[in-house]
Write an enzyme that holds these catalytic residues in place. Structure first.
Site, mmCIF file in Angstrom:
data_model
loop_
_atom_site.group_PDB
_atom_site.id
_atom_site.type_symbol
_atom_site.label_atom_id
_atom_site.label_comp_id
_atom_site.label_asym_id
_atom_site.label_seq_id
_atom_site.Cartn_x
_atom_site.Cartn_y
_atom_site.Cartn_z
ATOM 1 N N ASP A 1 -6.839 2.757 1.271
ATOM 2 C CA ASP A 1 -5.538 2.826 0.596
ATOM 3 C C ASP A 1 -5.539 3.848 -0.529
ATOM 4 O O ASP A 1 -6.573 4.388 -0.900
ATOM 5 C CB ASP A 1 -5.143 1.437 0.060
ATOM 6 N N HIS B 1 -5.517 -10.302 -1.447
ATOM 7 C CA HIS B 1 -5.086 -9.103 -0.704
ATOM 8 C C HIS B 1 -6.300 -8.314 -0.215
ATOM 9 O O HIS B 1 -7.371 -8.346 -0.798
ATOM 10 C CB HIS B 1 -4.100 -8.238 -1.503
HETATM 11 C C1 GLP Z 1 -7.457 -2.935 -5.369
HETATM 12 C C2 GLP Z 1 -7.725 -2.372 -3.982
HETATM 13 C C3 GLP Z 1 -8.433 -3.362 -3.093
HETATM 14 C C4 GLP Z 1 -9.581 -4.003 -3.834
HETATM 15 C C5 GLP Z 1 -9.070 -4.725 -5.038
HETATM 16 C C6 GLP Z 1 -10.114 -5.497 -5.802
HETATM 17 O O1 GLP Z 1 -6.297 -3.675 -5.431
HETATM 18 N N1 GLP Z 1 -6.547 -1.936 -3.336
HETATM 19 O O2 GLP Z 1 -8.857 -2.700 -1.917
HETATM 20 O O3 GLP Z 1 -10.255 -4.887 -2.984
HETATM 21 O O4 GLP Z 1 -8.502 -3.729 -5.883
HETATM 22 O O5 GLP Z 1 -10.722 -4.712 -6.770
HETATM 23 P P1 GLP Z 1 -11.971 -5.130 -7.623
HETATM 24 O O6 GLP Z 1 -13.142 -4.955 -6.742
HETATM 25 O O7 GLP Z 1 -11.966 -4.160 -8.766
HETATM 26 O O8 GLP Z 1 -11.766 -6.528 -8.050
#
Ligand code: GLP
Length: 235
Positions: free
Chosen positions: A67, A138
């Site tokens: 993304d 998500h």
């Molecule tokens: C963003 C990305 C996701 C990711 C999420 C969690 O929203 N689009 O793909 O999994 O962050 O991030 P973190 O690993 O910093 O908690």
């Protein structure tokens, strides 16, 4: 679903890096799916170290990122283009022409998304896809909803995601309200998926995933319908 509980973040990062390294060694021209967020940073560091030691060669690899925010220029330090360059791409020999990330400045998001799925197909599909997980469950930017979109698409971020991702920006107002994300169907087509979850705030989402049930209000739970998923987590 295979579940691996790690004692700490280092162990989780090592597991993820080793799985990627093994995939590259057994198929040098493999197609890898990368994720952003703070969770994969440790694994990317370990992959860089393996590359520095001459253990892995990315010269024939193709990559697709999950993304990108929209709109956001690739030079913005909060863009996923910038993130991937900083954390992985500028340190390894993955050819620039083989790197695919949704274009955060396209003037035609629908066309960009359609072409993104076509590019994945043409590359032969993703051999190993890494996923993080949002606090709300998500994956990519597929937010909780009564129905989930299958193909790569433009989406709005929920207020909760804007709030959680604001930690990377100067203020919540600066967080883009949209993103281009692989859809659930695009993700589910990957031959193998590793979902990495680290931290207490992810445990509710992990619990929902581990329940084995599918609930579109916790998008990651759709992975229960995929035949080759590994969930690796630590608190
Ligand atoms: C963003 C990305 C996701 C990711 C999420 C969690 O929203 N689009 O793909 O999994 O962050 O991030 P973190 O690993 O910093 O908690």
């Amino acid at each position: 679903m295979k579940i691996i509980q790690c004692s700490d973040y280092n162990e989780l990062s090592l597991y993820v890096a080793q799985q990627f390294a093994q995939t590259i060694k057994s198929k040098p021209d493999c197609v890898l799916g990368f994720a952003t967020g703070s969770t994969p940073i440790g694994a990317y560091k370990k992959l860089r170290e393996m590359y520095d030691k001459g253990e892995i060669d990315f010269s024939k690899v193709t990559s697709f990122n999950l993304d990108e925010y929209y709109p956001i220029p690739p030079t913005d330090k909060n863009s996923y283009h910038y993130f991937m360059k900083e954390n992985l791409f500028s340190h390894i020999n993955l050819p620039e022409a083989n790197i695919n990330i949704p274009d955060g400045i396209t003037t035609n998001p629908d066309d960009e998304c359609k072409k993104y799925d076509e590019r994945i197909e043409r590359a032969g599909g993703i051999d190993l896809q890494l996923l993080g997980i949002g606090v709300n469950g998500h994956i990519g930017f597929n937010e909780p909803s009564a129905s989930l979109e299958s193909m790569t698409h433009k989406t709005s971020l929920t207020e909760q995601t804007v709030k959680s991702n604001a930690r990377f920006f100067n203020s919540p107002e600066e967080v883009p309200r949209f993103a281009l994300t692989m859809g659930i169907g695009s993700i589910m087509k990957a031959k193998r998926i590793i979902l990495a979850a680290s931290g207490e705030n992810k445990m509710k989402a992990v619990e929902m995933l581990e329940s084995g049930k599918i609930n579109t209000m916790w998008p990651a739970t759709v992975l229960n319908a995929h035949p080759n998923v590994t969930l690796v987590w630590c608190k």
